[in-house]
Scaffold this motif. Sequence first.
Motif, PDB file in Angstrom:
ATOM      1  N   GLU A  90       5.750  24.406  67.345  1.00 52.12           N
ATOM      2  CA  GLU A  90       5.490  22.973  67.445  1.00 52.12           C
ATOM      3  C   GLU A  90       4.013  22.730  67.741  1.00 52.12           C
ATOM      4  OE1 GLU A  90       8.009  20.283  70.242  1.00 52.12           O
ATOM      5  OE2 GLU A  90       6.264  20.944  71.373  1.00 52.12           O
ATOM      6  N   ARG A 132      11.577  23.499  68.755  1.00 53.26           N
ATOM      7  CA  ARG A 132      10.323  23.558  69.486  1.00 53.26           C
ATOM      8  C   ARG A 132       9.497  24.813  69.239  1.00 53.26           C
ATOM      9  NH1 ARG A 132      10.092  20.400  74.794  1.00 53.26           N
ATOM     10  NH2 ARG A 132       7.988  20.390  73.934  1.00 53.26           N
ATOM     11  N   VAL A 186      24.246  23.112  66.239  1.00 57.97           N
ATOM     12  CA  VAL A 186      23.347  23.282  67.378  1.00 57.97           C
ATOM     13  C   VAL A 186      21.945  23.531  66.824  1.00 57.97           C
ATOM     14  CG1 VAL A 186      22.781  24.711  69.373  1.00 57.97           C
ATOM     15  CG2 VAL A 186      25.156  24.183  68.864  1.00 57.97           C
ATOM     16  N   TYR A 231      17.430  23.816  67.452  1.00 60.03           N
ATOM     17  CA  TYR A 231      16.256  24.016  68.304  1.00 60.03           C
ATOM     18  C   TYR A 231      15.019  23.716  67.475  1.00 60.03           C
ATOM     19  CZ  TYR A 231      13.288  25.794  71.987  1.00 60.03           C
ATOM     20  OH  TYR A 231      12.355  25.884  72.990  1.00 60.03           O
ATOM     21  N   GLY A 252      12.822  17.951  74.474  1.00 55.65           N
ATOM     22  CA  GLY A 252      13.748  18.622  73.578  1.00 55.65           C
ATOM     23  C   GLY A 252      14.028  20.032  74.040  1.00 55.65           C
ATOM     24  N   GLY A 253      15.190  20.528  73.708  1.00 55.35           N
ATOM     25  CA  GLY A 253      15.574  21.899  73.979  1.00 55.35           C
ATOM     26  C   GLY A 253      16.693  22.212  73.019  1.00 55.35           C
ATOM     27  N   LEU A 254      17.578  23.118  73.380  1.00 55.88           N
ATOM     28  CA  LEU A 254      18.776  23.286  72.577  1.00 55.88           C
ATOM     29  C   LEU A 254      19.531  21.965  72.573  1.00 55.88           C
ATOM     30  CD1 LEU A 254      19.789  26.810  73.789  1.00 55.88           C
ATOM     31  CD2 LEU A 254      19.390  26.187  71.415  1.00 55.88           C
ATOM     32  N   PHE A 255      20.173  21.657  71.457  1.00 54.37           N
ATOM     33  CA  PHE A 255      20.715  20.317  71.290  1.00 54.37           C
ATOM     34  C   PHE A 255      21.940  20.378  70.385  1.00 54.37           C
ATOM     35  CE2 PHE A 255      20.486  16.043  69.199  1.00 54.37           C
ATOM     36  CZ  PHE A 255      20.567  15.267  70.334  1.00 54.37           C
ATOM     37  N   ILE A 256      23.009  19.713  70.809  1.00 59.25           N
ATOM     38  CA  ILE A 256      24.184  19.566  69.941  1.00 59.25           C
ATOM     39  C   ILE A 256      23.956  18.334  69.087  1.00 59.25           C
ATOM     40  CG2 ILE A 256      26.670  19.187  69.834  1.00 59.25           C
ATOM     41  CD1 ILE A 256      26.906  20.597  72.548  1.00 59.25           C
TER      42      ILE A 256
END
Lengths: 385, 385, 385
Positions: A38, A35, A31, A33, A56-60
């Motif tokens: 940035e 940003r 997982v 992050y 973008g945000g939290l991302f798998i």
Amino acid sequence: AFSETADSLKQNSLGNRKWFEVISLRGYGQVRYNRLLETNEKLGCDQCDKSWGNDGGLFIRRLRLVFYGWVNERIYFYVQPDFASSSGSTLNYLQLRDAFVDLGIDKENIFRVRIGQSKVPYGFENAQSSQNRLTIDRADGTNSAFVNERDLGVFIYWTPKIVQERFETISTLKLKGSGNFGMAGFGFFNGQGANKADLNKKQHIVGRFTYPLLFGKQFIEPGIQAYTGDFTMPSDLLSNGVKTNLDKTYKDERIGATLVIYPQPIGIQAEYNIGKGPQYNKQTDSIEVRNLKGGYITLNAKANIGKDLIYPYFKYNYYDGGKKFEKDARSYLVKEFETGIEWQPNKFLELVVAYTISDRTYEDFVLRNNRQKGNLLRIQAQFNF
Amino acid sequence: AFSETADSLKQNSLGNRKWFEVISLRGYGQVRYNRLLETNEKLGCDQCDKSWGNDGGLFIRRLRLVFYGWVNERIYFYVQPDFASSSGSTLNYLQLRDAFVDLGIDKENIFRVRIGQSKVPYGFENAQSSQNRLTIDRADGTNSAFVNERDLGVFIYWTPKIVQERFETISTLKLKGSGNFGMAGFGFFNGQGANKADLNKKQHIVGRFTYPLLFGKQFIEPGIQAYTGDFTMPSDLLSNGVKTNLDKTYKDERIGATLVIYPQPIGIQAEYNIGKGPQYNKQTDSIEVRNLKGGYITLNAKANIGKDLIYPYFKYNYYDGGKKFEKDARSYLVKEFETGIEWQPNKFLELVVAYTISDRTYEDFVLRNNRQKGNLLRIQAQFNF
Amino acid sequence: AFSETADSLKQNSLGNRKWFEVISLRGYGQVRYNRLLETNEKLGCDQCDKSWGNDGGLFIRRLRLVFYGWVNERIYFYVQPDFASSSGSTLNYLQLRDAFVDLGIDKENIFRVRIGQSKVPYGFENAQSSQNRLTIDRADGTNSAFVNERDLGVFIYWTPKIVQERFETISTLKLKGSGNFGMAGFGFFNGQGANKADLNKKQHIVGRFTYPLLFGKQFIEPGIQAYTGDFTMPSDLLSNGVKTNLDKTYKDERIGATLVIYPQPIGIQAEYNIGKGPQYNKQTDSIEVRNLKGGYITLNAKANIGKDLIYPYFKYNYYDGGKKFEKDARSYLVKEFETGIEWQPNKFLELVVAYTISDRTYEDFVLRNNRQKGNLLRIQAQFNF
């Protein structure tokens, strides 16, 4: 047991062993992050991960299951799908990454044939698992060779006993090796990338040689690799109006060198390659075969602090060429510096924090003048099970 | 074992335990039929299931596999995909629902941090598993908060020992609780819903407090919850021509209360919430922030007949507001009554039959005047393995 | 174990047995190459595999995982997804094939009810697993009945003890039977094919009777089958401009006969069916109900050479009719001869090499005059685990 025969073979073919003694399952997830700190929300990196900047945000980034096992002493299977696969605007479908069988020619598997979808043996960092890699993403210079590093083909690996043992030792010492893709590897494959239909009759071919030298206790692994083939631009990657040659098919070939000095406790990892391939040219509005070059150098270290493992690193990444698996074989000029640190409090968890200073020009038929510079903090939590 | 090192870590990190002692697998499936005694084939309910009315037939509503386990005493993982996920006009792809890791701050997991995609702790019925829920679908009033009840985020749960034990007891007594989402829960998350890219930099935040009181042997669980954030309408949910504000981003917040009197043997379950969020306005042809309100009340009972379990129920469901994850943040006015019964002949099988009297107005840029009233018989067979 | 209750039932419902004693996992994969000795790169066969001719290369035709088990003595579940499922132009997503539960009416499962998505009991070759089938693909004449041979429905199977035992024996002797789909089978189902939404309220019904006769040691299995229903053309299968009837719904029914003389050591397998269904008519530019007919005959043999098993075969395949699940209910006239041989060096590996002489006319609103003749060599490697 009537229904077992209803739709398939009567048994699972495993003899006296139970299914769970033959088939194993493991997995890992990442997982991210991207940003914090940035400076430019227009700066993106599609191949790195799709959660840089805007949107973008939290991302798998990865969620992998691995089904694997030896069905007998010379046949090994490996099926690794990933949940972090999108379809349209929706994320997290399960899609194949690896799906292959290794057939040992001899009983010690010094020679083996690999059939199926798997990593193309081109480059150390490409071969190395993302579960194992120190830096958050692979370098554009070498990773631009194949999307998801993989293709569908037939590969032959030759790994003498001594080299098998050295690969094992590098893994046991947690030096972040690439695993066993042979001392020598050779293969042919479709050439359009993982999970894509072939679009031309010509197969790609690849060869690689690597050798883990041992000086006292210090492992040093130099390597060379090359591939050649024809790549056909798929129509869903072409902008309306971009010009291509008649059959949309382009020469695609590279040669590269690798040097890895393993972190005992200080290490260097460097790769560089040159070649040619399809690339968007904004002067002519067309996709053409153009020269490409690029690579990276990483300085890293490995430290034990109590039971914790710590790996700090610096990486510089350069690429000048096309990415054939992106829109219009998008043209790239990348200069990027990253420093970070990986912390492993135990074998189930890893945390990486990195600061990236990036200068990326990436242009296609629609994005015609697009140089993006910026910095960002990157965070990744990884879980192994 | 050369190939285990080929593409990944050498071992599955589980120490002396076998993989199947660490990783467990279970699952369940739901097959439905909604077209008996149907009086209006235009009446639909997208979030309930897509097989109401026209184009409906037998339908797999859920088919879940759950991979889960404790890798050590403080780290728990949970990966639950669902086969009932469509892509375009084709059904039954495998897609993530849950994918999280729980990290215990203390050894008794009184405090734990959950990282990944999981249910947002907003509402009792939302938190409760569909495998466990009595009524066939969740209520629009509270379930309109998040698509698939989930999002990607970081959550902290605080569950004192006594509350952990009460949650356990409620489960053991088969009273259909919500499971342990903490006595107190707090989290931040992307806010665009499960399996969707984040579209704005602002994170949603959520808080919840619930407490299972015990009067003699009777469990009563009151709770409160609230969340706030910004929701950005994704472009693939916008009709051609609908008006939005400039950044397509809207305030999205709610506060709600819960009261559960568990069926020992007669129970009541009720929730209500108010708030504001994006909603289509047909007067102005635009998506605007509007007030919303809704909830439900269920009367239920639990009876043992021999070895069989029987749960009859009545439910009334009301909602006046938007559904941000549907076309144009579709506007809803729902008044629905349902009565049904669940029969569990053994722990592997459940059959629910319900009769629904529904009055649903749901409108977007294309469906401008759309009030549908009708009745239908609903049947669900569930299998647990 | 707090988190097990977090989102689902507390336990996996399996009593004292461990999960891996109840749930089993097995799988198989098929990799193909169809372009050697190819004489016409325009010759294709969508239902066979999508890697014939142009755009073909190495291809994963099937990669199946099977989760299955008896949860108690009368309840059996079977979930079989396939990784060889595309979405748009991208390959290898995981999608359901089978997902059903068998409920035994009696303790010996002489009568059982199957609920869920599974093979429609129409035809011997359709029922037989691809893992088990000798020839590389099924015949157009009978396989054109249902896409992927499956649908979502409720089926009743009656298999007297003696017939159960004979099906078992046929399997044990590796004679390539169809498995147990009942001596008699009857069912109703949506009728639009696997993984597709139902588009009309009318259910299809199907019936089949088969009996494995035993003359000395020689098994001979004759069978008959029939189905009827209404098929609605889905709009994503209609070309812009093609004419349909008002509700796009067409009579869809067939009746067929089967004769299998098992290869002890020489065998014959033959099926033929007639019926009517939607079919594109290029004279009228419209989809109409038209008559269809077709079938196949296979001559095969089984030989043990040391520990290896060898199955040579000849097959002739004929079909004149529509394929309702293809573009515009594409019109087909197929005459195809194939000879091949399967080699099983051990129970984990199979290699099939076949030479196909094909004459295929397949026409829709866009491909209006399309007769393709040609020959090709086909190679398939199969792995079982």
